[in-house]
Motif scaffolding. Structure first.
Motif, PDB file in Angstrom:
ATOM      1  N   TYR A 526       0.825  -1.188   0.000  1.00  0.00           N
ATOM      2  CA  TYR A 526       0.000   0.000   0.000  1.00  0.00           C
ATOM      3  C   TYR A 526       0.874   1.259   0.000  1.00  0.00           C
ATOM      4  O   TYR A 526       1.993   1.248   0.534  1.00  0.00           O
ATOM      5  CB  TYR A 526      -0.922   0.014   1.218  1.00  0.00           C
ATOM      6  CG  TYR A 526      -1.845  -1.180   1.282  1.00  0.00           C
ATOM      7  CD1 TYR A 526      -3.085  -1.156   0.638  1.00  0.00           C
ATOM      8  CD2 TYR A 526      -1.464  -2.342   1.974  1.00  0.00           C
ATOM      9  CE1 TYR A 526      -3.933  -2.262   0.690  1.00  0.00           C
ATOM     10  CE2 TYR A 526      -2.295  -3.445   2.027  1.00  0.00           C
ATOM     11  CZ  TYR A 526      -3.530  -3.406   1.383  1.00  0.00           C
ATOM     12  OH  TYR A 526      -4.355  -4.495   1.437  1.00  0.00           O
ATOM     13  N   MET A 538      -5.061   6.448   0.605  1.00  0.00           N
ATOM     14  CA  MET A 538      -4.324   5.178   0.623  1.00  0.00           C
ATOM     15  C   MET A 538      -4.732   4.381  -0.603  1.00  0.00           C
ATOM     16  O   MET A 538      -5.927   4.250  -0.917  1.00  0.00           O
ATOM     17  CB  MET A 538      -4.657   4.399   1.904  1.00  0.00           C
ATOM     18  CG  MET A 538      -3.911   3.113   2.081  1.00  0.00           C
ATOM     19  SD  MET A 538      -4.302   2.381   3.709  1.00  0.00           S
ATOM     20  CE  MET A 538      -3.201   0.978   3.715  1.00  0.00           C
ATOM     21  N   ASN A 539      -3.713   3.861  -1.352  1.00  0.00           N
ATOM     22  CA  ASN A 539      -3.964   3.076  -2.545  1.00  0.00           C
ATOM     23  C   ASN A 539      -3.257   1.735  -2.425  1.00  0.00           C
ATOM     24  O   ASN A 539      -2.179   1.625  -1.836  1.00  0.00           O
ATOM     25  CB  ASN A 539      -3.469   3.814  -3.789  1.00  0.00           C
ATOM     26  CG  ASN A 539      -4.232   5.097  -4.019  1.00  0.00           C
ATOM     27  OD1 ASN A 539      -3.884   6.134  -3.437  1.00  0.00           O
ATOM     28  ND2 ASN A 539      -5.274   5.043  -4.838  1.00  0.00           N
ATOM     29  N   ASP A 540      -3.894   0.705  -3.045  1.00  0.00           N
ATOM     30  CA  ASP A 540      -3.254  -0.612  -3.024  1.00  0.00           C
ATOM     31  C   ASP A 540      -2.253  -0.707  -4.176  1.00  0.00           C
ATOM     32  O   ASP A 540      -2.026   0.268  -4.910  1.00  0.00           O
ATOM     33  CB  ASP A 540      -4.305  -1.723  -3.092  1.00  0.00           C
ATOM     34  CG  ASP A 540      -5.127  -1.690  -4.378  1.00  0.00           C
ATOM     35  OD1 ASP A 540      -4.700  -1.050  -5.353  1.00  0.00           O
ATOM     36  OD2 ASP A 540      -6.221  -2.312  -4.390  1.00  0.00           O
ATOM     37  N   VAL A 546      -8.166   2.797  -1.256  1.00  0.00           N
ATOM     38  CA  VAL A 546      -8.558   1.951  -0.120  1.00  0.00           C
ATOM     39  C   VAL A 546      -9.390   2.796   0.833  1.00  0.00           C
ATOM     40  O   VAL A 546      -9.038   3.928   1.147  1.00  0.00           O
ATOM     41  CB  VAL A 546      -7.321   1.389   0.603  1.00  0.00           C
ATOM     42  CG1 VAL A 546      -7.731   0.598   1.828  1.00  0.00           C
ATOM     43  CG2 VAL A 546      -6.502   0.542  -0.352  1.00  0.00           C
TER      44      VAL A 546
END
Length: 776
Positions: A526, A538-540, A546
């Motif tokens: 992440y 927040m990004n995966d 996310v």
């Protein structure tokens, strides 16, 4: 004319006299039990032809009958059997319910007193006064078990004596019925002897109190056949059989009812005998014997567990502990549990191994020898033949003895069976009663209070029998520091590993992963970014946003920065929808700062103190303090070292699966002031160590008391229902056969008037005859 008139008067006088006789007989027997009202069948005499007309010639008594209905009588006999059976059962269940509420409950109280005295001793393990109290409590508990056994055996003996007395009366009734059959055969028109027939029915109804009765009429004979139970003939014609109690084989105390014909005594089936006899046999075999077994199982479970703890510890002198109670596996008791036929050379030992698996009841073992091999058939307490999973015999045939067999917590050691060797074709059945005398055999073997073993020097390491893996846990040393004394559970788990990164940022914020976060459902890489408008996202690994949780608990894709959540915690929504707090981010980040979070999972080993439920601190290979070690263990000897200790304590090899666990008990190295064993003894009071982990020792009594209480309630209800049925059947018989005084008084007046009128006819005839004579 006068002569005919006289004959008419005489016939009327005679019939009225007989009617008065029968009516008076009915009135006299109004309160005679079993009496059937008698009724005169009066008919008109044949008319005579005279002078072109028929003239009546009076009346005559054709027969005297009794008001009787065989179907109502049979229903009364059946309801009598059912009522007496339920009444006898109710009486005995009241006695046994009283036993559980007094004698047996005293046993439980004495056990609790023992546990309480041990609890007090655990606070002052070196105090001789407290130790003496424990010994006295142990003696009281043993005596209470002995008294309970004696009470139950006395009740059982009383039942056997009642059976003997009842059989004497049954035999007397059989003889009386045979005598009545003889009289009915010998007397002219015996079938018209209503009083004798009433007496016969009364005897049958009395016999029905003791057993189920079936009466069969013998064609061509007045002698009825009386069958009892499920088909055994008590009376056949003018002959009566005798019943008696015979000793069981091989259990001499298991007395059975046998019917004697000549010199032969054949045991009869007791499961369908009914009546008072059936109730007493059922109470003895199904309730009293079960109670003896349950009390025995309690005594064995209680004493063996205490003895095992005693013998695993050290006493006040530093010596290994000895048994407090009688050894349940003494040489005498090993053989006492097997009942074999008289003269048998069979030698079998029955050892108690696992009290948790013990079952109440008798086992039956049948052995046969074909000249080479022994074959065995083993039947469980329910009477079912025990088999292996594949359907084969539970005990495989063998040509060699001794042979050991494990069954339900027992080890059967067959040293010799039927001789050495037995004859070809010989067979034999023995009864195994593991629990029956357990309450009688318990006693206290210790008289020195210093012998109580409060300290457990032996450490115990056990794998859960349900483990899927094959890993073995062992101790690296029998001597462990007192600081580690306690009970632990070692678990193999799969948990998340979180690694945070924040290199190359312009700001000064600190980003840290939360150790131990339950993020198994959030595995992945992440990126956390702070933009120019002070928003955090927040990004995966695929660039997808996310969802995060704000300070109100709502799901959002951006958070205000600096974070306003408690402790600056970053909480994400995992793939399964759960919320997981994964990291903390302090103030100081600037626009375009990025942070990375990698979440993976791995197998680990944890050690939990089962008394405090807290995870123990451990040393990893670098000497750092952690609460979980990577598994498989990475050090050369696969060792586990507690934090604060120099030397390892345990060792666990590879091949454990996630979910496997191991239990560890570590004792103190010093006996002075040790109370580990005393603490363990206290736990027996409530631990589910019996009945396959479903019951404590005391729970067994609760189950017994509940079972007896329910049976008593059922007996009460059954007795009430059967009383109603009996009353209804009695009323039906009374309506048909009973004497009604009002009716009989009316008949008495009617027949008295008829008698007087007939006398007057005779007087008129005489006066007419005298007048005729004077005119001649």
């Amino acid at each position: 004319m006068a002569s005919d008139l006289m004959q008419l008067g005489i016939s009327g006088l005679r019939t009225s006299q007989k009617q008065l006789d029968v009516t008076s007989h009915n009135i006299s027997n109004v309160h005679t039990p079993g009496y059937s009202r008698q009724v005169v069948d009066q008919k008109s005499a044949d008319a005579q032809w005279s002078g072109g007309n028929y003239y009546g010639s009076g009346a005559y008594i054709d027969s005297v009958n009794r008001a009787y209905d065989q179907f109502a009588a049979r229903e009364l006999t059946l309801s009598t059997t059912q009522l007496e059976e339920s009444n006898v059962r109710q009486q005995h269940m009241m006695m046994l319910d009283d036993f559980t509420s007094k004698s047996a409950v005293n046993t439980v109280n004495s056990m609790n007193d023992f546990y309480n005295s041990v609890r007090s001793l655990s606070d002052h393990p070196n105090d001789l006064g407290s130790r003496q109290t424990v010994l006295e409590s142990a003696n009281q508990a043993a005596n209470s078990f002995n008294n309970s056994y004696e009470t139950l055996t006395n009740i059982r003996r009383d039942v056997n004596e009642q059976l003997d007395v009842t059989l004497e009366r049954v035999n007397a009734l059989g003889q009386e019925l045979a005598a009545i059959n003889t009289s009915l055969q010998e007397l002219p028109d015996g079938d018209k002897n209503h009083d004798l027939l009433d007496k016969q029915r009364g005897l049958i109804n009395e016999l029905a109190k003791y057993t189920k009765v079936t009466v069969l009429a013998d064609k061509g004979s007045l002698a009825d056949k009386v069958i009892i139970g499920s088909g055994d003939t008590l009376v056949s014609g003018v002959e009566s059989s005798q019943l008696k109690m015979v000793s069981g084989d091989p259990d001499l105390e298991d007395k059975q009812i046998a019917i004697v014909n000549g010199n032969q005594a054949k045991a009869i089936k007791s499961d369908h005998i009914g009546g008072g006899l059936g109730a007493m046999l059922s109470i003895r075999d199904d309730v009293i014997d079960k109670s003896l077994d349950e009390m025995g199982r309690m005594a064995i479970g209680f004493s063996k567990q205490i003895n095992d703890l005693q013998q695993s510890g050290t006493d006040l002198t530093g010596a290994m502990g000895s048994a407090l109670f009688t050894d349940v596996n003494s040489p005498t008791l090993l053989k006492e549990r097997v009942l074999k036929p008289l003269g048998s050379q069979t030698d079998i030992d029955v050892k108690i191994d696992d009290v948790n698996a013990l079952k109440a009841g008798d086992y039956k073992l049948t052995t046969s020898f074909d000249g080479t091999d022994y074959s065995f058939r083993l039947f469980d307490p329910a009477g079912n033949e025990m088999k292996q999973a594949d359907g084969s015999a539970y005990i495989a045939a063998t040509d060699t003895l001794p042979l050991e067999v494990n069954v339900d917590g027992l080890t059967l050691t067959m040293n010799t069976v039927m001789g050495t060797p037995p004859a070809t074709g010989q067979s034999e059945t023995v009864i195994i009663q593991p629990m029956r005398r357990g309450a009688a055999n318990i006693g206290v073997e210790m008289n020195d209070p210093r012998g109580l073993a409060g300290h457990r020097q032996t450490n115990i390491v056990e794998a859960n029998p349900n483990n899927a893996g094959t890993a073995q846990l062992s101790q690296t040393s029998q001597q462990t520091p007192d600081a580690l004394a306690g009970t632990y559970q070692i678990d193999i788990i799969n948990s998340a590993d979180l690694v945070a990164g924040n290199t190359g940022n312009s700001g000064t914020a600190t980003f840290e992963a939360i150790s131990g976060a339950a993020a198994e459902n959030a595995v992945g890489n992440y990126t956390i970014t702070v933009n120019a408008t002070n928003k955090l996202s927040m990004n995966d690994g695929s660039g997808n946003a996310v969802k995060l949780i704000d300070d109100t608990g709502a799901e959002v894709t951006e958070l205000d920065y600096p974070l306003t959540t408690t402790g600056n915690t970053l909480t994400m929504v995992a793939s399964d929808g759960s919320q997981v707090s994964v990291a903390t981010l302090s103030d100081g980040a600037v626009a375009d700062d990025e942070f990375t979070l990698a979440i993976t999972t791995s197998d680990k080993l944890t050690v939990r103190n089962t008394q405090t439920n807290a995870l123990m601190d451990l040393k990893d290979d670098a000497g750092n303090t952690v609460q979980a070690l990577a598994y498989p263990l990475t050090n050369a000897n696969k060792e586990i070292t507690f934090a604060g200790q120099t030397n390892p304590t345990l060792s666990l090899n590879d091949n454990a699966n996630v979910g496997d666990n191991f239990s560890v008990t570590l004792g103190r190295s010093s006996a002075v002031g040790g109370n580990t064993n005393f603490l363990a003894m206290q736990q027996i009071q409530h631990e589910k160590t019996m009945n396959e982990g479903k019951s404590s020792v005391i729970d067994l009594f609760e189950g017994l008391a509940t079972d007896i209480g329910m049976q008593k309630n059922n007996a009460d209800k059954t007795a009430e229902v059967n009383q109603l049925d009996f009353d209804a059947a009695s009323e039906r018989v009374s309506n048909i056969s009973g004497v009604n005084l009002d009716e009989e008084a009316a008949n008495l007046m009617k027949f008295q008037q008829s008698y007087m009128a007939s006398s007057r006819i005779m007087s008129v005839a005489k006066e007419t005859f005298d007048t005729l004579m004077r005119t001649v």
